[in-house]
Design a protein around this motif. Structure first.
Motif, PDB file in Angstrom:
ATOM      1  N   ASP B 127       0.844  -1.188   0.000  1.00 38.26           N
ATOM      2  CA  ASP B 127       0.000   0.000   0.000  1.00 38.26           C
ATOM      3  C   ASP B 127       0.885   1.246   0.000  1.00 38.26           C
ATOM      4  N   ASN B 147      -0.244  -0.696  -4.763  1.00 37.49           N
ATOM      5  CA  ASN B 147      -1.233   0.366  -4.853  1.00 37.49           C
ATOM      6  C   ASN B 147      -0.531   1.720  -4.803  1.00 37.49           C
ATOM      7  N   PHE B 149      -1.932   4.552  -6.071  1.00 36.94           N
ATOM      8  CA  PHE B 149      -2.974   5.538  -6.336  1.00 36.94           C
ATOM      9  C   PHE B 149      -2.566   6.898  -5.769  1.00 36.94           C
ATOM     10  N   ASP B 167      -1.665  -0.306  -9.523  1.00 31.57           N
ATOM     11  CA  ASP B 167      -2.671   0.750  -9.593  1.00 31.57           C
ATOM     12  C   ASP B 167      -1.940   2.092  -9.555  1.00 31.57           C
TER      13      ASP B 167
END
Lengths: 490, 213
Positions: B127, B147, B149, B167
């Motif tokens: 993350d 991730n 993002f 992502d």
């Protein structure tokens, strides 16, 4: 992506600039074993049911079809029509399955890029599914080159249950068939139109996905993928190779994807609240942050938020009757607590055990009058309490937006500027609806935290509500995923 | 070194202290000052370092599994440290050396990693939402299905990095070097790709905003 391929045509239709009203595609990477397990699971779903679907498939080579031809005889018996595209191979047309009245073969030219794709498209009024892939090219494999072992072959593309996407792709595939055999193309197109019309009619009536055995279908997908995992562990020496680790990860990732795709489908079908999963996930995570929960718990909370509506499946959408426990008091002390059927589907995957427990108890009440176990106060797992509250809050928020469209677009999204008066009012109304049940239904500590969060939102705090990238959900699964939440309390 | 005083919280300022190979696992060390301290080989697993100062500290080869490291780690040496399952949200890791560190299942959301050395590090499925990775060296790193993002990757080096299924929506990739990177099925909708080097990168199934190229 190969020119002239069906995957590319679909992608072109979903480029960000053409996206009006459509979703961006969720592409993923698949190992060959993953694809085999996936396709078999999606195909076998039609065997026990009377879906009577239209099936359109593309095999890279006729020999791959021949390996599956026996299975396809059974599938054809359950289908109204099966169309098989493949580069011809010896024995291809002669196989008994190929001779069946409702099986049509389309012999692809050697130069046709569709011959390098792997497709499975199943369309019926009550079940739609597809797998749409291309293999990596020699250059994509990089310096290592094309893998020698079948196990390591990699594909990219997508699989889905979304009716609109499956129908859109079927039309593209049929257009391709039409080039080879106009008569067959027209006949299949007519079948597709009839099915599409039925689906549209059902969608207008229902708020839950129309596939009536969705739970069974997902369980089968997970089961087949797990089976593939087990045979992987058996077939390889103890110190598994790097490739096997990659495949194992890919299989687990697709098990998780099966659930995320179902959750996505539930949202898409509910036109009155289509962003529920993404919004509940973000709200739950933010509330968890306010409560200073550790990172792993926030990840688990986000995943539970994304999957929270799965509890509604399989007739699990019970009416919430205030103050009435659905189970006798004796049941509440029983070691194995009552279960919401929808959450049982999650238990097929061991690493979602904790999520299943969280979802199972999201409908408990703080005063012990909820269901399924009548737990009270801190007995209710914290994440269940958070999720129950946040999804109720989001439900009110969505209802507020429906009744006042001015409150809609920027309720949670504006970057650092205060929301519109209508949006702020919708937030306040949703909060007071929850506050009215403080102490009865909701944990007072959490109501306090929610009030803080709403206050922040009203002053311009923004939560980014991102629909999950389905192929990249593994960050939410962690080492605490298998924890037994209720046992941990004793 | 008398670790009892540290455990009981009597000793809060340990700047420059020598704590080599000490066992401080599962200790509450929030707000402690360990700037420039020598913690090589120490066992810090499960410890709580909330708002602690570890800037310039040497944590080489440390066991820090499952620790709360939402701390100031500016320029710290974390080479070969086991940081698995640790909480590094919003941590200041500017200029830190994380080579060969174990970062599996960590949370680095909102962490400040500008100029950090993350060469060849395994960040698979981590993350990194909104992390500041400006100018960080992530060459050859494994960021598969990570991730990222809204992460800020301006000027970062990601050559030969594995970003399969990552992502990268709304990430800032201005001036980022992605030469030879694997972006198979990565998603870059809303990403800023101004001056991004993509030569030799694998872009199959990558969802790009063509407008931003």
């Amino acid at each position: 992506m190969l020119e002239g391929s069906i995957l590319k045509s679909l992608r072109d239709a979903h480029q960000p600039e053409n996206l009006a009203g459509k979703r961006s595609l969720n592409f993923g990477v698949y190992y060959k074993n993953t694809l085999v397990a996936l396709c078999h699971a999606l195909e076998d779903a039609i065997l026990g049911q009377d879906y009577s679907p239209l099936m359109i498939t593309a095999f890279q080579q006729g020999k791959w079809y021949l390996e599956e031809a026996e299975r396809y005889a059974d599938l054809a018996a359950r289908s109204q029509q099966v169309v098989i595209m493949a580069a011809p191979d010896s024995g291809f047309a002669e196989h008994p399955t190929s001779q069946r009245a409702n099986v049509a073969l389309v012999e692809l030219d050697a130069a046709d890029t569709v011959a390098q794709e792997w497709h499975l498209i199943i369309v019926s009024s009550r079940y739609t599914a597809m797998v749409l892939c291309q293999e990596l090219s020699e250059e994509d494999y990089g310096v290592a080159g094309v893998p020698a072992a079948d196990l390591d072959r990699k594909f990219y593309g997508l699989w889905t249950f979304e009716p609109s996407l499956v129908i859109e792709t079927s039309a593209l595939a049929i257009a391709h068939v039409q080039r080879y055999n106009p008569e067959l193309g027209q006949q299949v197109a007519a079948r597709l139109d009839a099915i599409a019309a039925q689906i549209q009619q059902q969608d207008a009536l229902s708020e839950l996905p129309t596939a009536d055995h969705l739970g069974d279908i997902v369980s089968r997908v997970v089961d087949y993928l797990q089976h593939s995992q087990q045979s992987l562990t058996h077939s390889l020496p103890e110190h598994s190779s790097l490739e096997a680790v990659g495949l194992d990860y890919n299989l687990v990732s697709n098990e998780l994807q099966a659930f995320l795709r179902i959750a996505q489908l539930i949202d898409q079908t509910d036109l009155s609240n289509p962003m529920a999963a993404a919004e509940v996930a973000s709200l739950a995570e933010s509330l968890g942050q306010l409560l200073d929960l550790p990172a792993w718990q926030l990840h688990r909370l986000r995943l539970a938020g994304l999957l929270h509506r799965i509890a509604q499946l399989q007739g699990a959408a019970m009416e919430i009757t205030p103050g009435v426990s659905r189970y006798g008091d004796d049941d509440t002390i029983a070691p194995s607590c009552p279960l919401v059927p929808g959450t049982q589907i999650l238990r097929t995957m061991n690493r979602l055990k904790a999520i299943a427990t969280i979802l199972n108890h999201q409908s408990e009440w703080w005063n012990g009058m909820g269901y399924p176990a009548g737990l009270a106060g801190d007995e209710i797992p914290l994440e269940s309490r958070i999720l129950g509250l946040v999804s109720c809050f989001q439900h009110h928020l969505a209802a507020g937006r429906r009744s006042n469209p001015d409150a809609a677009p920027d309720v949670i999204t504006p970057p650092t500027e205060a929301p519109s008066p209508a949006a702020a009012a919708a937030l306040a109304a949703a909060l007071s609806a929850c506050q009215a049940q403080e102490g009865d239904r909701w944990d007072p500590k959490l109501i306090e935290a929610l009030a803080l969060l709403v206050n922040g939102l009203q002053q311009g705090l923004s939560l980014s509500i991102a629909v999950p990238k389905i192929a990249a959900g593994m960050w939410m699964l962690d080492s605490h995923a298998e924890e037994d939440l209720l046992a941990a309390k004793i | 070194m008398d670790t009892e005083a540290i455990r009981t919280g009597k000793q809060k300022n340990l700047a420059g202290a020598d704590l080599e190979d000490e066992d401080l696992s599962h200790t509450d060390l929030s707000r402690i000052i360990l700037s420039g301290a020598n913690l090589t080989g120490a066992n810090l697993s499960g410890a709580k370092f909330t708002a602690a100062r570890l800037d310039g500290a040497n944590l080489m080869g440390c066991q820090v599994k499952g620790a709360d490291l939402r701390a100031n780690l500016l320029g710290a040496n974390l080479m070969q440290a086991d940081l698995s399952e640790s909480d590094l949200r919003g941590a200041n890791l500017r200029g830190a050396n994380l080579m060969q560190a174990n970062l599996t299942l960590t949370s680095l959301a909102g962490a400040f990693l500008s100029g950090a050395n993350l060469m060849s590090v395994n960040l698979k499925g981590v993350d990194l939402r909104g992390a500041d990775l400006r100018g960080a060296n992530l060459s050859n790193a494994n960021l598969q299905s990570a991730n990222l993002f809204q992460a800020d990757l301006r000027g970062a080096i990601l050559s030969e990095a594995n970003l399969e299924e990552a992502d990268l929506r709304e990430a800032n990739l201005a001036g980022t070097n992605l030469t030879g990177a694997n972006l198979l099925c990565a998603e870059l909708i809303g990403a800023n790709l101004n001056g991004t080097t993509l030569s030799g990168a694998c872009l199959k199934g990558t969802i790009l905003d063509e407008n931003n190229l």
